[in-house]
Design an enzyme around this catalytic site. Structure first.
Site, PDB file in Angstrom:
ATOM      1  N   CYS A 199      48.391  61.252  26.985  1.00 23.47           N
ATOM      2  CA  CYS A 199      46.948  61.085  26.735  1.00 23.47           C
ATOM      3  C   CYS A 199      46.783  60.780  25.251  1.00 23.47           C
ATOM      4  O   CYS A 199      47.758  60.507  24.562  1.00 23.47           O
ATOM      5  CB  CYS A 199      46.165  62.319  27.164  1.00 23.47           C
ATOM      6  SG  CYS A 199      46.628  63.813  26.269  1.00 23.47           S
ATOM      7  N   THR A 200      45.569  60.829  24.743  1.00 21.62           N
ATOM      8  CA  THR A 200      45.307  60.400  23.360  1.00 21.62           C
ATOM      9  C   THR A 200      46.009  61.275  22.319  1.00 21.62           C
ATOM     10  O   THR A 200      46.729  60.777  21.468  1.00 21.62           O
ATOM     11  CB  THR A 200      43.789  60.403  23.076  1.00 21.62           C
ATOM     12  OG1 THR A 200      43.137  59.693  24.135  1.00 21.62           O
ATOM     13  CG2 THR A 200      43.470  59.762  21.743  1.00 21.62           C
TER      14      THR A 200
END
Ligand SMILES: [Zn+2]
Ligand SMILES: [Zn+2]
Length: 452
Positions: A199-200
């Site tokens: 994810c980020t």
């Protein structure tokens, strides 16, 4: 004790420019047991406000999630404010690849129920039983394993502009939607495949990996520190990037480039493009991808309807958006029928084009302006506004901007200004000025003179 921002975003932007300091954009998170999140929030606000730290931070009983901008020279002092807490000793701060001094313009710390909205009931599984953390080099290696399934735990507007090659990119608007979808899709591979996730910044995978282990997946791995940290290691260690395109980020930059590959299209004309825009219509604010040509032709709007609205008299615009709660949001994450080239779900594995130069990450052209003063009264009807001049001077014929959280940004030219009941040419510091406005003035509104 000051616990809230006293400056508007505009004033802050001016102050940052005047101070001329370098700022760092960074993010971090920590899961912990926080007994009194409200007190924790207030203590952080006091400590960070003193260091001129800005950002968007969520605190909850389960921990903290922060995206911030801090003056470079205060980095060590900032670190010291974290080290006060046992659970943040030695915490990894994810530094952004591209820094923008205006990435955040306020310090907003909110107490939430959770730091990540996951829709899960924590009692059902052990959130500390997480997947194996992989560094960039190890992550690249596991991606080469034919037994690996890689899943993107971000949302459609994030994966669209950049993702790992061959990743499953769920067509979802929120993290909580992706968990059951992926669980269903991979039912038959709980034991034989490596479930690799990213994810980020890593925070969503902390939850997701624990969830999938609880669901019976045997080989669960996660990218440590997310794409942000991956990009940093690529630079430091000279590794090959298996991520293509841009990493979408939730600050004013809306994205940082990881490779030159452009993997998405302008949602309006289909040309390769990966610059997000926030629709100019204050009643819309849809987040979408728009190329420079369409930006110019559509004046930052997502549709001809929105374009029509922004050209309507202000009073009609305000009436149209009455009751709609979009004015304060940075952007709206929905989709629109009008956008023919929007893609989600299955995404291209190869570049559609190559970015020419370092992308201009500032999304809107800044208007040069100077703060004059603030509103004196709250008005029930659109008609007149009264402002006290605290700075500079206001002249007849000046182009002004009235800005506030509900009012939005409204420009007008003054052909009549009144002080003490008399029409005058020029108002000075201390004057209470009255003039006509085609919308309602709120006490939080500020008036600026536009300099051209
Ligand atoms: Zn276009
Ligand atoms: Zn729109």
């Amino acid at each position: 004790m000051q616990l809230y921002n006293t400056l508007s975003a505009e004033e802050r932007a001016i102050m940052i420019d005047d101070a001329g300091q370098q700022r760092l954009t960074l993010s971090f998170y920590a899961y912990a047991k926080i007994e009194d999140p409200k007190k924790f929030r207030d203590d952080l606000f006091v400590a960070w406000n003193a260091l001129d730290a800005l950002g968007r931070i969520y605190v909850a009983n389960e921990g903290i999630n922060a995206q911030m901008s801090i003056p470079e020279e205060n980095l060590e002092a900032f670190r010291a404010t974290l080290e006060v807490y046992d659970f943040m000793k030695g915490i990894r701060l994810n530094e952004a690849v591209e820094h923008d001094d205006h990435s955040f313009l306020k310090l907003t710390i909110k107490v939430r129920h959770k730091i990540v909205a996951d829709g899960l009931n924590d009692e059902t599984f052990d959130v500390t039983n997480i997947g194996v953390h992989l560094k960039a080099k190890e992550f690249n290696e596991i991606l080469d394993d034919p037994n690996t399934i890689v899943v993107d735990f971000r949302n459609h507007y994030e994966s669209e502009v950049g993702h790992f090659k061959n990743a499953i990119t769920p067509d979802v608007e929120t993290f909580r939607e992706s968990l059951p979808i992926i669980n269903e899709q991979l039912q038959n591979h709980k034991e034989d495949k490596n479930l690799v996730m990213y994810c980020t910044g890593g925070i969503r995978c902390e939850k997701a990996s624990a969830y999938f282990k609880h669901q019976g997946f045997k080989n669960v791995y996660q990218l440590e520190g997310g794409i942000i940290n991956y990009a940093k290691q690529l630079k430091e260690e000279g590794l090959e990037s298996k991520f293509i395109g841009k990493n979408f980020v939730f600050d004013n930059r809306l994205g940082e480039r990881i490779t030159d590959d452009i993997v998405s299209q302008c949602h309006q004309c289909g040309k390769p493009c990966d610059n997000h825009t926030n629709c100019e219509n204050d009643g819309c604010h849809l987040l979408f991808i728009q190329c420079d040509e369409c930006k110019a032709a559509m004046e930052n709007c997502c549709s001809s309807e929105c374009l029509e609205i922004i050209h309507m008299p202000l009073v009609d615009q305000v009436r149209l958006r009455t009751g709609k709660q979009v004015g304060n949001k940075v952007f709206r994450k929905g989709k629109s029928e009008n956008l023919k080239f929007k893609h989600s779900g299955e995404l291209p594995e190869t570049a559609l084009a190559t970015a020419q130069k370092p992308a201009d990450i500032r999304q809107k052209i800044k208007v040069k302006k100077v703060l004059l003063g603030k509103a004196e009264h709250y008005y029930v009807k659109a008609q007149v506004g009264q402002f006290t001049i605290e700075n500079h001077e206001l002249n007849r014929g000046d182009k002004i901007l009235i800005s506030g959280p509900t009012t939005g940004d409204q420009q007008l030219i003054l052909d009549k200004i009144i002080v003490d009941g008399a029409e005058i040419q020029s108002a000075k510091i201390g004057d209470k000025v009255t003039f006509e406005v085609p919308f309602r003035i709120r006490l939080s509104d500020k008036v600026y003179k536009i300099l051209e």
